[in-house]
Design a protein around this motif. Structure first.
Motif, PDB file in Angstrom:
ATOM      1  N   THR A  85       0.851  -1.183   0.000  1.00  0.00           N
ATOM      2  CA  THR A  85       0.000   0.000   0.000  1.00  0.00           C
ATOM      3  C   THR A  85       0.895   1.245   0.000  1.00  0.00           C
ATOM      4  O   THR A  85       1.990   1.237   0.569  1.00  0.00           O
ATOM      5  N   VAL A  86       0.405   2.269  -0.635  1.00  0.00           N
ATOM      6  CA  VAL A  86       1.137   3.534  -0.695  1.00  0.00           C
ATOM      7  C   VAL A  86       0.693   4.382   0.489  1.00  0.00           C
ATOM      8  O   VAL A  86      -0.487   4.673   0.637  1.00  0.00           O
ATOM      9  N   ASN A  87       1.639   4.741   1.336  1.00  0.00           N
ATOM     10  CA  ASN A  87       1.394   5.595   2.501  1.00  0.00           C
ATOM     11  C   ASN A  87       2.333   6.793   2.437  1.00  0.00           C
ATOM     12  O   ASN A  87       3.264   6.908   3.229  1.00  0.00           O
ATOM     13  N   LYS A  88       2.110   7.651   1.463  1.00  0.00           N
ATOM     14  CA  LYS A  88       2.961   8.823   1.252  1.00  0.00           C
ATOM     15  C   LYS A  88       4.429   8.430   1.061  1.00  0.00           C
ATOM     16  O   LYS A  88       5.332   9.194   1.378  1.00  0.00           O
ATOM     17  N   ASN A  89       4.652   7.202   0.561  1.00  0.00           N
ATOM     18  CA  ASN A  89       6.016   6.716   0.351  1.00  0.00           C
ATOM     19  C   ASN A  89       6.231   6.253  -1.093  1.00  0.00           C
ATOM     20  O   ASN A  89       7.040   5.368  -1.345  1.00  0.00           O
ATOM     21  N   ILE A  90       5.526   6.863  -2.026  1.00  0.00           N
ATOM     22  CA  ILE A  90       5.630   6.441  -3.428  1.00  0.00           C
ATOM     23  C   ILE A  90       7.055   6.577  -3.946  1.00  0.00           C
ATOM     24  O   ILE A  90       7.523   5.733  -4.712  1.00  0.00           O
ATOM     25  N   ASP A  91       7.788   7.610  -3.507  1.00  0.00           N
ATOM     26  CA  ASP A  91       9.169   7.795  -3.957  1.00  0.00           C
ATOM     27  C   ASP A  91      10.053   6.620  -3.529  1.00  0.00           C
ATOM     28  O   ASP A  91      10.872   6.131  -4.308  1.00  0.00           O
ATOM     29  N   VAL A  92       9.878   6.163  -2.306  1.00  0.00           N
ATOM     30  CA  VAL A  92      10.670   5.039  -1.792  1.00  0.00           C
ATOM     31  C   VAL A  92      10.314   3.759  -2.552  1.00  0.00           C
ATOM     32  O   VAL A  92      11.206   2.994  -2.947  1.00  0.00           O
ATOM     33  N   LEU A  93       9.028   3.527  -2.785  1.00  0.00           N
ATOM     34  CA  LEU A  93       8.605   2.324  -3.504  1.00  0.00           C
ATOM     35  C   LEU A  93       9.139   2.317  -4.938  1.00  0.00           C
ATOM     36  O   LEU A  93       9.612   1.283  -5.423  1.00  0.00           O
ATOM     37  N   LEU A  94       9.066   3.448  -5.610  1.00  0.00           N
ATOM     38  CA  LEU A  94       9.592   3.548  -6.973  1.00  0.00           C
ATOM     39  C   LEU A  94      11.101   3.323  -7.005  1.00  0.00           C
ATOM     40  O   LEU A  94      11.620   2.593  -7.857  1.00  0.00           O
ATOM     41  N   ASP A  96      12.934   1.643  -4.845  1.00  0.00           N
ATOM     42  CA  ASP A  96      13.222   0.231  -4.563  1.00  0.00           C
ATOM     43  C   ASP A  96      12.962  -0.656  -5.780  1.00  0.00           C
ATOM     44  O   ASP A  96      13.737  -1.566  -6.072  1.00  0.00           O
ATOM     45  N   ALA A  97      11.869  -0.395  -6.487  1.00  0.00           N
ATOM     46  CA  ALA A  97      11.541  -1.197  -7.680  1.00  0.00           C
ATOM     47  C   ALA A  97      12.593  -0.999  -8.773  1.00  0.00           C
ATOM     48  O   ALA A  97      13.017  -1.960  -9.423  1.00  0.00           O
ATOM     49  N   GLN A  98      13.020   0.224  -8.971  1.00  0.00           N
ATOM     50  CA  GLN A  98      14.033   0.502  -9.984  1.00  0.00           C
ATOM     51  C   GLN A  98      15.395  -0.057  -9.572  1.00  0.00           C
ATOM     52  O   GLN A  98      16.135  -0.585 -10.407  1.00  0.00           O
ATOM     53  N   LYS A  99      15.695   0.037  -8.306  1.00  0.00           N
ATOM     54  CA  LYS A  99      16.962  -0.496  -7.799  1.00  0.00           C
ATOM     55  C   LYS A  99      17.026  -2.003  -8.007  1.00  0.00           C
ATOM     56  O   LYS A  99      18.053  -2.538  -8.421  1.00  0.00           O
ATOM     57  N   LEU A 100      15.916  -2.699  -7.752  1.00  0.00           N
ATOM     58  CA  LEU A 100      15.856  -4.152  -7.936  1.00  0.00           C
ATOM     59  C   LEU A 100      16.158  -4.524  -9.382  1.00  0.00           C
ATOM     60  O   LEU A 100      16.905  -5.465  -9.644  1.00  0.00           O
ATOM     61  N   THR A 101      15.619  -3.772 -10.307  1.00  0.00           N
ATOM     62  CA  THR A 101      15.875  -4.048 -11.721  1.00  0.00           C
ATOM     63  C   THR A 101      17.325  -3.805 -12.075  1.00  0.00           C
ATOM     64  O   THR A 101      17.973  -4.636 -12.724  1.00  0.00           O
ATOM     65  N   TYR A 102      17.870  -2.691 -11.662  1.00  0.00           N
ATOM     66  CA  TYR A 102      19.221  -2.330 -12.075  1.00  0.00           C
ATOM     67  C   TYR A 102      20.319  -3.056 -11.309  1.00  0.00           C
ATOM     68  O   TYR A 102      21.496  -2.909 -11.621  1.00  0.00           O
ATOM     69  N   GLU A 103      19.959  -3.885 -10.329  1.00  0.00           N
ATOM     70  CA  GLU A 103      20.953  -4.760  -9.704  1.00  0.00           C
ATOM     71  C   GLU A 103      21.417  -5.827 -10.687  1.00  0.00           C
ATOM     72  O   GLU A 103      22.466  -6.432 -10.513  1.00  0.00           O
ATOM     73  N   ALA A 142       3.734  -1.342 -11.104  1.00  0.00           N
ATOM     74  CA  ALA A 142       2.513  -0.634 -11.496  1.00  0.00           C
ATOM     75  C   ALA A 142       1.908  -0.006 -10.253  1.00  0.00           C
ATOM     76  O   ALA A 142       1.957  -0.587  -9.161  1.00  0.00           O
ATOM     77  N   THR A 143       1.329   1.176 -10.419  1.00  0.00           N
ATOM     78  CA  THR A 143       0.776   1.898  -9.281  1.00  0.00           C
ATOM     79  C   THR A 143      -0.340   2.830  -9.742  1.00  0.00           C
ATOM     80  O   THR A 143      -0.446   3.135 -10.930  1.00  0.00           O
ATOM     81  N   ASP A 144      -1.144   3.250  -8.787  1.00  0.00           N
ATOM     82  CA  ASP A 144      -2.091   4.335  -9.061  1.00  0.00           C
ATOM     83  C   ASP A 144      -1.575   5.630  -8.431  1.00  0.00           C
ATOM     84  O   ASP A 144      -2.231   6.655  -8.474  1.00  0.00           O
ATOM     85  N   SER A 145      -0.402   5.559  -7.809  1.00  0.00           N
ATOM     86  CA  SER A 145       0.309   6.671  -7.170  1.00  0.00           C
ATOM     87  C   SER A 145      -0.340   7.164  -5.883  1.00  0.00           C
ATOM     88  O   SER A 145       0.181   8.073  -5.255  1.00  0.00           O
ATOM     89  N   VAL A 146      -1.463   6.573  -5.488  1.00  0.00           N
ATOM     90  CA  VAL A 146      -2.175   7.048  -4.306  1.00  0.00           C
ATOM     91  C   VAL A 146      -2.310   5.950  -3.247  1.00  0.00           C
ATOM     92  O   VAL A 146      -2.015   6.177  -2.076  1.00  0.00           O
ATOM     93  N   GLN A 147      -2.758   4.754  -3.661  1.00  0.00           N
ATOM     94  CA  GLN A 147      -3.022   3.683  -2.701  1.00  0.00           C
ATOM     95  C   GLN A 147      -2.273   2.388  -2.968  1.00  0.00           C
ATOM     96  O   GLN A 147      -1.912   1.684  -2.034  1.00  0.00           O
ATOM     97  N   HIS A 148      -2.093   2.037  -4.239  1.00  0.00           N
ATOM     98  CA  HIS A 148      -1.637   0.690  -4.607  1.00  0.00           C
ATOM     99  C   HIS A 148      -0.283   0.711  -5.310  1.00  0.00           C
ATOM    100  O   HIS A 148      -0.013   1.597  -6.118  1.00  0.00           O
ATOM    101  N   PHE A 149       0.522  -0.327  -5.025  1.00  0.00           N
ATOM    102  CA  PHE A 149       1.813  -0.493  -5.688  1.00  0.00           C
ATOM    103  C   PHE A 149       2.074  -1.990  -5.847  1.00  0.00           C
ATOM    104  O   PHE A 149       2.097  -2.729  -4.871  1.00  0.00           O
ATOM    105  N   VAL A 150       2.258  -2.440  -7.093  1.00  0.00           N
ATOM    106  CA  VAL A 150       2.492  -3.851  -7.396  1.00  0.00           C
ATOM    107  C   VAL A 150       3.793  -3.971  -8.173  1.00  0.00           C
ATOM    108  O   VAL A 150       4.062  -3.185  -9.079  1.00  0.00           O
ATOM    109  N   THR A 151       4.610  -4.963  -7.797  1.00  0.00           N
ATOM    110  CA  THR A 151       5.814  -5.274  -8.560  1.00  0.00           C
ATOM    111  C   THR A 151       5.751  -6.726  -8.998  1.00  0.00           C
ATOM    112  O   THR A 151       5.092  -7.552  -8.367  1.00  0.00           O
TER     113      THR A 151
END
Length: 186
Positions: A85-94, A96-103, A142-151
Motif C-alpha cells: 500500500t502507498v502511505n505517502k512513500n511512493i518515492d521510496v517504492l519507486l 526500490d523497484a528501480q533499484k531491484l531491476t538495475y541490480e 505498477a501503481t495508481d500513485s495514491v493507494q496501490h503499488f504492485v511489482t
C-alpha cells in the motif's frame, strides 16, 4: 581385342551399377525446438485490492499480504507478484523497484524500459526487458500513485543462459506483460 574391350566395358558397367548407392552423409547437428501452447488468459480476482489476467496453464499460489507466485512447472519458471500500500512513500517504492531491476545490470547485456499508462484504469508503471544472462529477464512495477503499488519479476530455476531459455523466457515475459496491462484496482 574387341571381345576384351566389350568384356572390360561390361565389367565396368556392372561395377558402376552395383556400386552406385545413395551417398551416406552424417546428420547435421539438430537444434532443440521448444513449442508452447498458445496462451489462453482468464481473469484472476480474490480478496486483494486488484485483479489481472493470467495464463490458464500457470498455477497461482497466494503468499502473504496479497503477494502471489505464478508457476510454470513445464518451463521451471515463476512470476513473483508483490503488493504494497502507498502511505505517502511512493518515492521510496519507486526507487526500490528501480533499484531491484538495475541490480541485474552486471550480468545484463541490455535493459529496455517500456513505460505503461492506462488512464482509464489509473494504472501507471514501467515494464523492464532484461537481455543477457541475468537472473531475471523481465520485471515491472505498477501503481495508481495514491493507494496501490504492485511489482512483478520472473525467475527461472535454471542457470541463467539466455540462449538456452529464450523461448520459455519470451513466453513467460509475454504473460507477465499481459498481467501488467490488464491490472485493475478494486
Amino acid at each position: 581385342m574387341i571381345k576384351k574391350t566389350i568384356g572390360f566395358f561390361m565389367l565396368l558397367l556392372v561395377t558402376l551399377t552395383v556400386s552406385c548407392k545413395n551417398e551416406v552423409l552424417p546428420k547435421p547437428a539438430g537444434q532443440l525446438r521448444l513449442d508452447y501452447p498458445v496462451a489462453k488468459y482468464a481473469s484472476f480476482s480474490n480478496h486483494c485490492p486488484f485483479s489481472f489476467d493470467m495464463n490458464e496453464e500457470a498455477i497461482i499460489k497466494e503468499d502473504k499480504n496479497c503477494g502471489f507466485s505464478i508457476q510454470y512447472p513445464k518451463m521451471k519458471a515463476t512470476i513473483y507478484i508483490t503488493y504494497k500500500t502507498v502511505n505517502k512513500n511512493i518515492d521510496v517504492l519507486l526507487r526500490d523497484a528501480q533499484k531491484l531491476t538495475y541490480e541485474h545490470v552486471i550480468k545484463a547485456d541490455d535493459i529496455l524500459e517500456q513505460p505503461f499508462i492506462n488512464k482509464d484504469s489509473k494504472v501507471y508503471g514501467m515494464f523492464y526487458r532484461v537481455s543477457g544472462n541475468a537472473a531475471t529477464n523481465a520485471q515491472f512495477y505498477a501503481t495508481d500513485s495514491v493507494q496501490h503499488f504492485v511489482t512483478g519479476s520472473v525467475y527461472f530455476y535454471a542457470k541463467p543462459n539466455y540462449d538456452s531459455i529464450m523461448p520459455a523466457a519470451s513466453y513467460v515475459r509475454n504473460d507477465m506483460q499481459r498481467l501488467m496491462e490488464t491490472l485493475k484496482w478494486k
